[in-house]
Write a protein that holds these residues in place. Sequence first.
Motif, PDB file in Angstrom:
ATOM      1  N   GLY A 188       3.485  -3.171  14.668  1.00 32.20           N
ATOM      2  CA  GLY A 188       2.233  -3.606  14.067  1.00 32.20           C
ATOM      3  C   GLY A 188       1.715  -2.588  13.071  1.00 32.20           C
ATOM      4  N   TYR A 189       0.388  -2.477  12.964  1.00 32.83           N
ATOM      5  CA  TYR A 189      -0.223  -1.513  12.045  1.00 32.83           C
ATOM      6  C   TYR A 189      -1.236  -0.657  12.811  1.00 32.83           C
ATOM      7  CZ  TYR A 189      -3.205   0.423   8.414  1.00 32.83           C
ATOM      8  OH  TYR A 189      -3.929   1.292   7.624  1.00 32.83           O
ATOM      9  N   MET A 190      -0.956   0.617  12.929  1.00 34.79           N
ATOM     10  CA  MET A 190      -1.847   1.586  13.576  1.00 34.79           C
ATOM     11  C   MET A 190      -2.304   1.086  14.950  1.00 34.79           C
ATOM     12  SD  MET A 190      -4.107   3.112  10.414  1.00 34.79           S
ATOM     13  CE  MET A 190      -4.700   4.466  11.459  1.00 34.79           C
ATOM     14  N   ASN A 191      -1.305   0.717  15.748  1.00 32.81           N
ATOM     15  CA  ASN A 191      -1.542   0.272  17.118  1.00 32.81           C
ATOM     16  C   ASN A 191      -2.294  -1.060  17.196  1.00 32.81           C
ATOM     17  OD1 ASN A 191      -0.977   0.837  19.844  1.00 32.81           O
ATOM     18  ND2 ASN A 191      -3.123   1.384  20.193  1.00 32.81           N
ATOM     19  N   ARG A 192      -2.285  -1.827  16.115  1.00 31.48           N
ATOM     20  CA  ARG A 192      -2.904  -3.158  16.109  1.00 31.48           C
ATOM     21  C   ARG A 192      -1.842  -4.197  15.774  1.00 31.48           C
ATOM     22  NH1 ARG A 192      -8.019  -3.048  12.230  1.00 31.48           N
ATOM     23  NH2 ARG A 192      -8.320  -5.134  13.151  1.00 31.48           N
ATOM     24  N   GLU A 193      -1.866  -5.290  16.491  1.00 29.28           N
ATOM     25  CA  GLU A 193      -0.935  -6.368  16.214  1.00 29.28           C
ATOM     26  C   GLU A 193      -1.475  -7.279  15.118  1.00 29.28           C
ATOM     27  OE1 GLU A 193      -0.089  -8.477  19.842  1.00 29.28           O
ATOM     28  OE2 GLU A 193       1.624  -7.145  20.247  1.00 29.28           O
ATOM     29  N   PHE A 194      -0.575  -8.012  14.506  1.00 32.36           N
ATOM     30  CA  PHE A 194      -0.946  -9.052  13.558  1.00 32.36           C
ATOM     31  C   PHE A 194      -1.010 -10.391  14.304  1.00 32.36           C
ATOM     32  CE2 PHE A 194       1.271  -5.851  11.004  1.00 32.36           C
ATOM     33  CZ  PHE A 194       0.367  -5.655   9.971  1.00 32.36           C
ATOM     34  N   LYS A 195      -1.866 -11.276  13.833  1.00 31.99           N
ATOM     35  CA  LYS A 195      -1.903 -12.621  14.410  1.00 31.99           C
ATOM     36  C   LYS A 195      -2.171 -13.652  13.319  1.00 31.99           C
ATOM     37  CE  LYS A 195      -6.800 -13.338  15.539  1.00 31.99           C
ATOM     38  NZ  LYS A 195      -7.759 -13.767  16.587  1.00 31.99           N
ATOM     39  N   LEU A 196      -1.673 -14.859  13.538  1.00 34.54           N
ATOM     40  CA  LEU A 196      -1.925 -15.976  12.629  1.00 34.54           C
ATOM     41  C   LEU A 196      -3.132 -16.767  13.109  1.00 34.54           C
ATOM     42  CD1 LEU A 196       1.548 -17.616  11.874  1.00 34.54           C
ATOM     43  CD2 LEU A 196       0.124 -16.315  10.292  1.00 34.54           C
ATOM     44  N   VAL A 197      -3.943 -17.181  12.152  1.00 35.57           N
ATOM     45  CA  VAL A 197      -5.005 -18.142  12.430  1.00 35.57           C
ATOM     46  C   VAL A 197      -4.720 -19.361  11.550  1.00 35.57           C
ATOM     47  CG1 VAL A 197      -7.470 -18.619  12.432  1.00 35.57           C
ATOM     48  CG2 VAL A 197      -6.656 -16.300  12.904  1.00 35.57           C
ATOM     49  N   ILE A 198      -4.440 -20.483  12.193  1.00 37.89           N
ATOM     50  CA  ILE A 198      -4.014 -21.672  11.457  1.00 37.89           C
ATOM     51  C   ILE A 198      -5.145 -22.695  11.398  1.00 37.89           C
ATOM     52  CG2 ILE A 198      -2.328 -23.545  11.330  1.00 37.89           C
ATOM     53  CD1 ILE A 198      -0.434 -21.796  12.984  1.00 37.89           C
ATOM     54  N   ARG A 199      -5.434 -23.151  10.204  1.00 39.55           N
ATOM     55  CA  ARG A 199      -6.377 -24.250   9.995  1.00 39.55           C
ATOM     56  C   ARG A 199      -5.740 -25.263   9.037  1.00 39.55           C
ATOM     57  NH1 ARG A 199     -11.695 -23.678  11.755  1.00 39.55           N
ATOM     58  NH2 ARG A 199     -12.187 -21.620  12.635  1.00 39.55           N
ATOM     59  N   THR A 200      -6.251 -26.487   9.057  1.00 45.10           N
ATOM     60  CA  THR A 200      -5.656 -27.538   8.229  1.00 45.10           C
ATOM     61  C   THR A 200      -6.701 -28.165   7.299  1.00 45.10           C
ATOM     62  OG1 THR A 200      -6.075 -29.390   9.747  1.00 45.10           O
ATOM     63  CG2 THR A 200      -4.088 -28.066  10.125  1.00 45.10           C
ATOM     64  N   ALA A 201      -6.192 -28.764   6.223  1.00 42.30           N
ATOM     65  CA  ALA A 201      -7.044 -29.424   5.230  1.00 42.30           C
ATOM     66  C   ALA A 201      -7.096 -30.930   5.436  1.00 42.30           C
ATOM     67  CB  ALA A 201      -6.538 -29.099   3.822  1.00 42.30           C
ATOM     68  N   GLU A 202      -6.623 -31.403   6.580  1.00 44.91           N
ATOM     69  CA  GLU A 202      -6.602 -32.845   6.813  1.00 44.91           C
ATOM     70  C   GLU A 202      -8.006 -33.358   7.096  1.00 44.91           C
ATOM     71  OE1 GLU A 202      -4.340 -33.864  10.347  1.00 44.91           O
ATOM     72  OE2 GLU A 202      -4.797 -31.913  11.221  1.00 44.91           O
ATOM     73  N   GLY A 203      -8.191 -34.663   6.889  1.00 41.58           N
ATOM     74  CA  GLY A 203      -9.498 -35.262   7.127  1.00 41.58           C
ATOM     75  C   GLY A 203     -10.188 -35.613   5.828  1.00 41.58           C
ATOM     76  N   PHE A 204     -11.502 -35.500   5.808  1.00 41.54           N
ATOM     77  CA  PHE A 204     -12.290 -35.894   4.643  1.00 41.54           C
ATOM     78  C   PHE A 204     -12.005 -34.980   3.441  1.00 41.54           C
ATOM     79  CE2 PHE A 204     -14.719 -32.839   7.092  1.00 41.54           C
ATOM     80  CZ  PHE A 204     -15.197 -31.964   6.138  1.00 41.54           C
ATOM     81  N   TRP A 205     -12.279 -35.521   2.234  1.00 41.27           N
ATOM     82  CA  TRP A 205     -12.079 -34.742   1.024  1.00 41.27           C
ATOM     83  C   TRP A 205     -12.995 -33.506   1.056  1.00 41.27           C
ATOM     84  CZ3 TRP A 205      -9.429 -32.718  -2.422  1.00 41.27           C
ATOM     85  CH2 TRP A 205      -9.974 -32.156  -3.573  1.00 41.27           C
ATOM     86  N   GLY A 206     -12.416 -32.368   0.779  1.00 42.43           N
ATOM     87  CA  GLY A 206     -13.160 -31.119   0.812  1.00 42.43           C
ATOM     88  C   GLY A 206     -12.993 -30.344   2.102  1.00 42.43           C
TER      89      GLY A 206
END
Length: 356
Positions: free
Chosen positions: A59-77
């Motif tokens: 990792g970086y300086m004893n910190r792990e990396f993590k993914l945060v996943i979000r999607t653009a599906e649904g209403f416009w915008g």
Amino acid sequence: MCQALTRLVPYLVILVLALPFRAVSQEPIAIGLLLPDLSHTKVISAAELAIDRANAAGGYMNREFKLVIRTAEGFWGAGSKESVSLVYEDQVRAIIGSLDGRNGHLAEQVATKSHLTYIETYATEPTLSQAFVPWFVRVVPNDNQQSLTILKQIAKEGGGKIGILSKETYDTRYAVKSLTKAAAGETGMPPLILDLDTTSNIQDDVLEKILGNNINHLVIPLDALYLKDLIKTLGKEKPELKIYGTLHFSIGLENRKDAWDSYEGIYMVSPHLDRDKYSALPNSQSAYMYDAVNLVINAIEQVGTEREAITDYISKSDYSKGVTGSISFDELGNRQGASTLIRIQNGVPQLINPLN
């Protein structure tokens, strides 16, 4: 009593030092992933692979990396709303998108206002990089770059009349516009635009126009399942016709796992991947995502987690470890270097040497 405690202090210190050391747990470093929906499993797996490998290396300086996943599906915008959530709620260090051009613009606007790096791994629409902001970069060649690559190959094939398939979608309109401008500039005459019937799998009208207008080169700047039958018919009716596909065309074939030999002789814009070496990355789209996540991780390892420092480093660096090739960007955030072209020969994608 005090003297007794004083005599015990050295022994207590020794006892504490003898205890096994445990690193203080810190918050992971979040990297945002913005997708059309969660069906893009290969892209998600590629991002997770990059994260897992970085964490396995410490990792970086004893910190792990993590993914945060979000999607653009649904209403416009929705893409804009989810981008805001990634920035302010999830506190990500950068956002990586695999979006179409319209949603890419929404994510880019949020990144610009928050001074956060936004890396696009799918949208090729040229105006994304015309905002003149340092926070946007893309690891895929844009439509203008792809058009020039295809037009150069057409010139090598002797030139002639060009046809371009089209349909009424946002990204396709921009791709056709880029190809039309490049063709007119290179050949001095406008190409023939052939509108597909998106309500039918049978493209008899387009087939008739291709055969009846003496077209020598056909460019396909989109993906659709029904194109396979059209290409097959053209191979029988007009075998001398040269066919070219943009990056979105080639990604579509890979995602459907279409057999390469069904597209024998076709030129396509695609990164030249060592598919044996990178077997965990099954297609171009996942390879671009893997490179983008590693770009962010590498920047953090070099300059830390401050957002603007990450942006500054990525925009000016030359990343030589990309599986899709060396990565650097021009002042607009476009990936530098000509897009690569492959050709299907004997059922296998072969790199076309740009120097030939």
